[in-house]
Design a protein around this motif. Structure first.
Motif, PDB file in Angstrom:
ATOM      1  N   ALA A 139       0.841  -1.205   0.000  1.00 55.17           N
ATOM      2  CA  ALA A 139       0.000   0.000   0.000  1.00 55.17           C
ATOM      3  C   ALA A 139       0.874   1.253   0.000  1.00 55.17           C
ATOM      4  CB  ALA A 139      -0.921  -0.006   1.219  1.00 55.17           C
ATOM      5  N   ALA A 140       1.937   1.238   0.805  1.00 52.41           N
ATOM      6  CA  ALA A 140       2.833   2.408   0.867  1.00 52.41           C
ATOM      7  C   ALA A 140       3.487   2.647  -0.489  1.00 52.41           C
ATOM      8  CB  ALA A 140       3.893   2.191   1.949  1.00 52.41           C
ATOM      9  N   SER A 141       3.918   1.570  -1.151  1.00 53.06           N
ATOM     10  CA  SER A 141       4.571   1.723  -2.471  1.00 53.06           C
ATOM     11  C   SER A 141       3.619   2.285  -3.509  1.00 53.06           C
ATOM     12  CB  SER A 141       5.083   0.383  -2.999  1.00 53.06           C
ATOM     13  OG  SER A 141       5.898  -0.216  -2.061  1.00 53.06           O
ATOM     14  N   SER A 142       2.301   2.003  -3.347  1.00 59.63           N
ATOM     15  CA  SER A 142       1.371   2.505  -4.360  1.00 59.63           C
ATOM     16  C   SER A 142       0.805   3.883  -3.990  1.00 59.63           C
ATOM     17  CB  SER A 142       0.248   1.498  -4.603  1.00 59.63           C
ATOM     18  OG  SER A 142      -0.534   1.420  -3.443  1.00 59.63           O
ATOM     19  N   GLY A 143       1.398   4.545  -2.974  1.00 59.04           N
ATOM     20  CA  GLY A 143       1.039   5.932  -2.664  1.00 59.04           C
ATOM     21  C   GLY A 143      -0.152   6.099  -1.749  1.00 59.04           C
ATOM     22  N   CYS A 144      -0.534   5.024  -1.062  1.00 57.43           N
ATOM     23  CA  CYS A 144      -1.651   5.088  -0.116  1.00 57.43           C
ATOM     24  C   CYS A 144      -1.315   6.084   1.016  1.00 57.43           C
ATOM     25  CB  CYS A 144      -1.804   3.670   0.437  1.00 57.43           C
ATOM     26  SG  CYS A 144      -3.260   3.411   1.369  1.00 57.43           S
ATOM     27  N   ALA A 145      -2.286   6.931   1.397  1.00 56.99           N
ATOM     28  CA  ALA A 145      -2.001   7.958   2.418  1.00 56.99           C
ATOM     29  C   ALA A 145      -1.931   7.344   3.820  1.00 56.99           C
ATOM     30  CB  ALA A 145      -3.071   9.035   2.379  1.00 56.99           C
ATOM     31  N   ILE A 146      -2.869   6.435   4.107  1.00 61.10           N
ATOM     32  CA  ILE A 146      -2.988   5.888   5.471  1.00 61.10           C
ATOM     33  C   ILE A 146      -3.267   4.389   5.384  1.00 61.10           C
ATOM     34  CG2 ILE A 146      -4.395   5.914   7.595  1.00 61.10           C
ATOM     35  CD1 ILE A 146      -5.105   8.872   6.904  1.00 61.10           C
ATOM     36  N   VAL A 147      -2.606   3.605   6.237  1.00 58.64           N
ATOM     37  CA  VAL A 147      -2.948   2.189   6.369  1.00 58.64           C
ATOM     38  C   VAL A 147      -3.415   1.967   7.799  1.00 58.64           C
ATOM     39  CG1 VAL A 147      -2.130  -0.182   6.282  1.00 58.64           C
ATOM     40  CG2 VAL A 147      -1.315   1.448   4.595  1.00 58.64           C
ATOM     41  N   VAL A 148      -4.588   1.359   7.940  1.00 58.36           N
ATOM     42  CA  VAL A 148      -5.164   1.161   9.271  1.00 58.36           C
ATOM     43  C   VAL A 148      -4.967  -0.282   9.709  1.00 58.36           C
ATOM     44  CG1 VAL A 148      -7.235   1.429  10.681  1.00 58.36           C
ATOM     45  CG2 VAL A 148      -6.942   2.841   8.635  1.00 58.36           C
ATOM     46  N   ALA A 149      -4.360  -0.461  10.874  1.00 51.78           N
ATOM     47  CA  ALA A 149      -4.232  -1.793  11.465  1.00 51.78           C
ATOM     48  C   ALA A 149      -5.494  -2.057  12.274  1.00 51.78           C
ATOM     49  CB  ALA A 149      -3.010  -1.846  12.373  1.00 51.78           C
ATOM     50  N   VAL A 150      -6.273  -3.067  11.865  1.00 49.54           N
ATOM     51  CA  VAL A 150      -7.483  -3.425  12.600  1.00 49.54           C
ATOM     52  C   VAL A 150      -7.153  -4.704  13.365  1.00 49.54           C
ATOM     53  CG1 VAL A 150      -9.969  -3.848  12.447  1.00 49.54           C
ATOM     54  CG2 VAL A 150      -8.831  -2.462  10.687  1.00 49.54           C
ATOM     55  N   GLY A 151      -6.767  -4.544  14.632  1.00 47.87           N
ATOM     56  CA  GLY A 151      -6.319  -5.697  15.405  1.00 47.87           C
ATOM     57  C   GLY A 151      -5.683  -5.254  16.705  1.00 47.87           C
ATOM     58  N   GLY A 152      -4.938  -6.165  17.333  1.00 50.44           N
ATOM     59  CA  GLY A 152      -4.229  -5.875  18.575  1.00 50.44           C
ATOM     60  C   GLY A 152      -2.805  -5.423  18.294  1.00 50.44           C
ATOM     61  N   ALA A 160       0.969   6.956   6.615  1.00 51.14           N
ATOM     62  CA  ALA A 160       0.747   6.977   8.072  1.00 51.14           C
ATOM     63  C   ALA A 160      -0.011   5.736   8.529  1.00 51.14           C
ATOM     64  CB  ALA A 160      -0.040   8.227   8.454  1.00 51.14           C
ATOM     65  N   LEU A 161       0.347   5.276   9.731  1.00 48.58           N
ATOM     66  CA  LEU A 161      -0.372   4.188  10.398  1.00 48.58           C
ATOM     67  C   LEU A 161      -1.551   4.774  11.178  1.00 48.58           C
ATOM     68  CD1 LEU A 161      -0.379   1.210  11.779  1.00 48.58           C
ATOM     69  CD2 LEU A 161       0.777   2.386  13.653  1.00 48.58           C
ATOM     70  N   ALA A 162      -2.719   4.144  11.059  1.00 45.86           N
ATOM     71  CA  ALA A 162      -3.819   4.451  11.982  1.00 45.86           C
ATOM     72  C   ALA A 162      -4.230   3.133  12.629  1.00 45.86           C
ATOM     73  CB  ALA A 162      -4.987   5.083  11.234  1.00 45.86           C
ATOM     74  N   ILE A 163      -4.954   3.224  13.740  1.00 48.29           N
ATOM     75  CA  ILE A 163      -5.306   2.002  14.481  1.00 48.29           C
ATOM     76  C   ILE A 163      -6.805   1.960  14.746  1.00 48.29           C
ATOM     77  CG2 ILE A 163      -4.863   0.607  16.554  1.00 48.29           C
ATOM     78  CD1 ILE A 163      -2.224   2.185  16.906  1.00 48.29           C
ATOM     79  N   LEU A 164      -7.403   0.807  14.421  1.00 52.86           N
ATOM     80  CA  LEU A 164      -8.764   0.490  14.892  1.00 52.86           C
ATOM     81  C   LEU A 164      -8.564  -0.641  15.887  1.00 52.86           C
ATOM     82  CD1 LEU A 164     -11.329   0.346  11.913  1.00 52.86           C
ATOM     83  CD2 LEU A 164     -11.454   1.640  14.009  1.00 52.86           C
ATOM     84  N   PRO A 165      -8.547  -0.342  17.179  1.00 52.23           N
ATOM     85  CA  PRO A 165      -8.112  -1.345  18.166  1.00 52.23           C
ATOM     86  C   PRO A 165      -9.074  -2.524  18.272  1.00 52.23           C
ATOM     87  CG  PRO A 165      -8.149   0.891  19.104  1.00 52.23           C
ATOM     88  CD  PRO A 165      -8.870   0.947  17.800  1.00 52.23           C
ATOM     89  N   ARG A 166      -8.495  -3.750  18.263  1.00 49.85           N
ATOM     90  CA  ARG A 166      -9.304  -4.962  18.392  1.00 49.85           C
ATOM     91  C   ARG A 166      -8.646  -5.968  19.322  1.00 49.85           C
ATOM     92  NH1 ARG A 166     -13.730  -5.776  18.206  1.00 49.85           N
ATOM     93  NH2 ARG A 166     -13.885  -7.724  17.058  1.00 49.85           N
ATOM     94  N   GLY A 167      -7.579  -5.550  20.015  1.00 46.26           N
ATOM     95  CA  GLY A 167      -6.840  -6.515  20.834  1.00 46.26           C
ATOM     96  C   GLY A 167      -7.342  -6.506  22.264  1.00 46.26           C
TER      97      GLY A 167
END
Ligand SMILES: Nc1ncnc2c1ncn2[C@@H]1O[C@H](COP(=O)(O)OP(=O)(O)OP(=O)(O)O)[C@@H](O)[C@H]1O
Length: 298
Positions: A56-69, A86-93
């Motif tokens: 995703a970063a290589s293809s120019g994505c602005a934000i990647v969201v980690a959905v997990g712990g 940038a990393l964003a977080i949707l907390p699931r842990g």
């Protein structure tokens, strides 16, 4: 890719409690679709998220969201280190240490509100024997607990606390030689924690003074543990205060080397990494962009 900034959501379907919250539906409902385009991908196995994030970063994505712990956050963040994404977080842990340190709400609607505002800042990361970490790494008792917990069928805070209470009486300190800030310390070590963020997760603060943007690691050394020290340390961790000097010592540094007489277990962000007798721990200043609420996160 459309002109709107793109967000990729990486969902670990195995993370967290088996709750009925459908994260893809929450994203559909609460994401600001006028502001962002998005895609949702699911991890197929451990080690898949770094590939999905770095693609995703290589293809120019602005934000990647980690959905997990924190394990998923670690994997996604590894794929984004030293990039403009940038990393964003949707907390699931069960612990959510980095989300809590960054003041990201634990509930999906609140976390998506933060994401919609899109406020980006940059934080430090650490590395232990080349393994990146974002919250804490450590050798000794905390690594031992992560190794036992990894094989535990029961997850969640209660099983974790039960495990710690059971094992703390059996675990023995080991001799180590640590180089910190030019001084060599020959000592027993029950646990040596390397903190980028202040807490392990679940608001258990191992390094209350840790600042995630100061270019420094906070080291917490517990040489030996008895019942009095264990109570003092637990109280301090739960009330976000430094422990009494008899129970724990704290150092701020950029680099730590540790040699041990016999191999010791280590962890990175709560994931058990194995056993070895030499450790090289570094800070990587301002190496990861993250989405946070627009308030101070020190
Ligand atoms: N599809 C998958 N199948 C199995 N394991 C996966 C998959 N995707 C990711 N993983 C692994 O699951 C591990 C644990 O994930 P994570 O920490 O997010 O959840 P958790 O263990 O439930 O949360 P917590 O650590 O807060 O209890 C990650 O380190 C990752 O390697």
């Amino acid at each position: 890719m459309s002109k709107r900034p793109h967000i990729r959501f990486i969902i670990n379907p195995t993370s967290g409690p088996k709750s009925k919250v459908d994260m893809a539906a929450q994203i559909q409902l609460h994401l600001d679709h006028g502001k962002f385009s998005h895609d949702v991908v699911y991890t197929q196995r451990a080690g898949h998220a770094p590939e999905l994030a770095s693609e995703a970063a290589s293809s120019g994505c602005a934000i990647v969201v980690a959905v997990g712990g924190d394990g998923t956050v670690n994997e996604v963040a590894r794929g984004l280190l030293h990039t403009d994404t940038a990393l964003a977080i949707l907390p699931r842990g069960s612990g959510n240490g980095l989300a809590r340190h960054l003041l990201v709400p634990i509930m999906p609607q609140g976390a998506l509100r933060v994401l919609n505002k899109g406020h980006v800042t940059t934080i430090d990361s650490g590395s232990i024997n080349g393994h990146p970490f974002f919250t804490t790494a450590g050798i000794g008792f905390d690594a031992y607990i992560s190794s036992v917990f990894a094989g535990n069928k029961k997850r969640g805070l209660q099983s974790y606390v039960e495990l710690v209470m059971k094992e703390v009486r059996n675990y023995r300190h080991l001799p180590v030689k640590a180089s910190i800030n030019g001084a060599v310390i020959d000592t027993d070590c029950f646990v040596m924690a390397f903190a980028n963020a202040a807490q392990y997760g679940n608001n258990a603060y191992i390094a209350p003074e840790a600042d995630i943007q100061d270019g420094l690691l906070d080291v917490c050394l517990v040489r030996r543990l008895d019942i009095i020290k264990a109570l003092n340390l637990s109280y301090s961790m739960l009330t976000n205060q430094l422990a009494h000097a008899d129970s724990a010592e704290y150092f701020k540094t950029t680099h730590v080397q540790v040699e041990t007489e016999e191999p010791m277990m280590f962890h990175a962000d709560g994931e058990y990494m194995g056993k070895t007798s030499a450790f090289d721990v570094h800070i990587q200043p301002l190496s990861l962009k993250v989405v946070t609420p627009q308030i101070s996160i020190a």
